[in-house]
Design a protein around this motif. Structure first.
Motif, PDB file in Angstrom:
ATOM      1  N   SER A  94       0.885  -1.068  -0.032  1.00  0.00           N
ATOM      2  CA  SER A  94       0.088   0.024  -0.006  1.00  0.00           C
ATOM      3  C   SER A  94       0.884   1.150  -0.021  1.00  0.00           C
ATOM      4  N   GLU A  95       2.008   1.217   0.660  1.00  0.00           N
ATOM      5  CA  GLU A  95       2.878   2.544   0.625  1.00  0.00           C
ATOM      6  C   GLU A  95       3.538   2.342  -0.636  1.00  0.00           C
ATOM      7  N   LEU A  96       3.970   1.406  -1.308  1.00  0.00           N
ATOM      8  CA  LEU A  96       4.644   1.386  -2.491  1.00  0.00           C
ATOM      9  C   LEU A  96       3.883   1.860  -3.410  1.00  0.00           C
ATOM     10  N   LYS A  97       2.384   1.610  -3.552  1.00  0.00           N
ATOM     11  CA  LYS A  97       1.478   2.249  -4.490  1.00  0.00           C
ATOM     12  C   LYS A  97       1.294   3.754  -4.528  1.00  0.00           C
ATOM     13  N   ARG A  98       1.517   4.314  -3.241  1.00  0.00           N
ATOM     14  CA  ARG A  98       1.419   5.700  -2.936  1.00  0.00           C
ATOM     15  C   ARG A  98       2.547   6.504  -3.473  1.00  0.00           C
ATOM     16  N   ARG A  99       3.749   6.035  -3.529  1.00  0.00           N
ATOM     17  CA  ARG A  99       5.144   6.540  -4.059  1.00  0.00           C
ATOM     18  C   ARG A  99       4.943   6.506  -5.558  1.00  0.00           C
ATOM     19  N   ASN A 100       5.863   7.459  -5.831  1.00  0.00           N
ATOM     20  CA  ASN A 100       6.162   7.408  -7.457  1.00  0.00           C
ATOM     21  C   ASN A 100       7.005   6.465  -7.741  1.00  0.00           C
ATOM     22  N   LEU A 101       6.773   5.404  -8.802  1.00  0.00           N
ATOM     23  CA  LEU A 101       7.347   4.488  -9.103  1.00  0.00           C
ATOM     24  C   LEU A 101       8.539   4.654  -9.896  1.00  0.00           C
ATOM     25  N   ALA A 103      10.550   6.880  -9.309  1.00  0.00           N
ATOM     26  CA  ALA A 103      11.735   7.480  -8.255  1.00  0.00           C
ATOM     27  C   ALA A 103      12.045   6.380  -7.141  1.00  0.00           C
ATOM     28  N   LEU A 104      11.512   5.329  -7.300  1.00  0.00           N
ATOM     29  CA  LEU A 104      11.696   4.159  -6.232  1.00  0.00           C
ATOM     30  C   LEU A 104      13.169   3.450  -6.590  1.00  0.00           C
ATOM     31  N   PRO A 105      13.909   3.146  -5.530  1.00  0.00           N
ATOM     32  CA  PRO A 105      15.161   2.308  -5.743  1.00  0.00           C
ATOM     33  C   PRO A 105      14.771   1.102  -6.558  1.00  0.00           C
ATOM     34  N   TYR A 106      15.622   0.639  -6.809  1.00  0.00           N
ATOM     35  CA  TYR A 106      15.711  -0.899  -7.846  1.00  0.00           C
ATOM     36  C   TYR A 106      15.145  -1.672  -6.816  1.00  0.00           C
ATOM     37  N   GLU A 107      15.644  -2.091  -5.744  1.00  0.00           N
ATOM     38  CA  GLU A 107      15.087  -2.922  -4.595  1.00  0.00           C
ATOM     39  C   GLU A 107      13.486  -2.857  -4.186  1.00  0.00           C
ATOM     40  N   ASP A 108      13.106  -1.618  -3.997  1.00  0.00           N
ATOM     41  CA  ASP A 108      11.840  -1.257  -3.781  1.00  0.00           C
ATOM     42  C   ASP A 108      11.012  -1.608  -4.983  1.00  0.00           C
ATOM     43  N   LEU A 109      11.440  -1.225  -6.251  1.00  0.00           N
ATOM     44  CA  LEU A 109      10.876  -1.588  -7.362  1.00  0.00           C
ATOM     45  C   LEU A 109      10.577  -2.954  -7.656  1.00  0.00           C
TER      46      LEU A 109
END
Length: 131
Positions: A94-101, A103-109
């Motif tokens: 849910s938090e990852l969906k709220r972020r800009n994809l 701008a996410l680091p590779y591990e989080d993506l």
């Protein structure tokens, strides 16, 4: 007729023996159980005999060798850096969906893709199960 009765009697005896052998009996530790006993008096955990200083300086119970000793606790600088990142909390889907994809680091993506695929599979499976 005698052969038939012998076979019949033998069959009954073997069936009865099988029933007796198939039963389990559990013995009470120390003979008969005492009245009002809750059981487990002999197996109750005992108080630790280690001093607080020993507990604070060693990893108690980490020894796997028969003649070895428990390892000593080292200062934080003696451990590798990657060890401290194991305890880092990863953000939920849910938090990852709220972020800009973008701008996410590779591990989080990578984590986002894995969790998103898992959620879609679960949703598709629940829809198929209802039909």
């Amino acid at each position: 007729m005698a052969i038939c009765s012998n076979l019949f009697r033998h069959n009954l005896i073997t069936k009865e023996a099988g029933r007796v052998v198939g039963r389990r009996a559990f013995a009470v530790a120390g003979g008969k159980a005492k009245k009002g006993s809750k059981g487990g008096g002999a197996d109750a955990p005992k108080a630790s005999i280690l001093s607080k200083e020993v507990k604070a300086t060693t990893v108690v119970g980490a020894n796997i060798l028969k003649d070895g000793v428990d390892p000593k606790i080292l200062p934080d600088s003696e451990y590798p850096d990657w060890l401290w990142h194991l305890l880092a909390k990863h953000p939920p889907l849910s938090e990852l969906k709220r972020r800009n994809l973008e701008a996410l680091p590779y591990e989080d993506l990578k984590r986002f893709v894995k969790l998103d695929n898992r959620a879609r599979i679960k949703e598709n499976n629940s829809i198929k199960a209802k039909n």
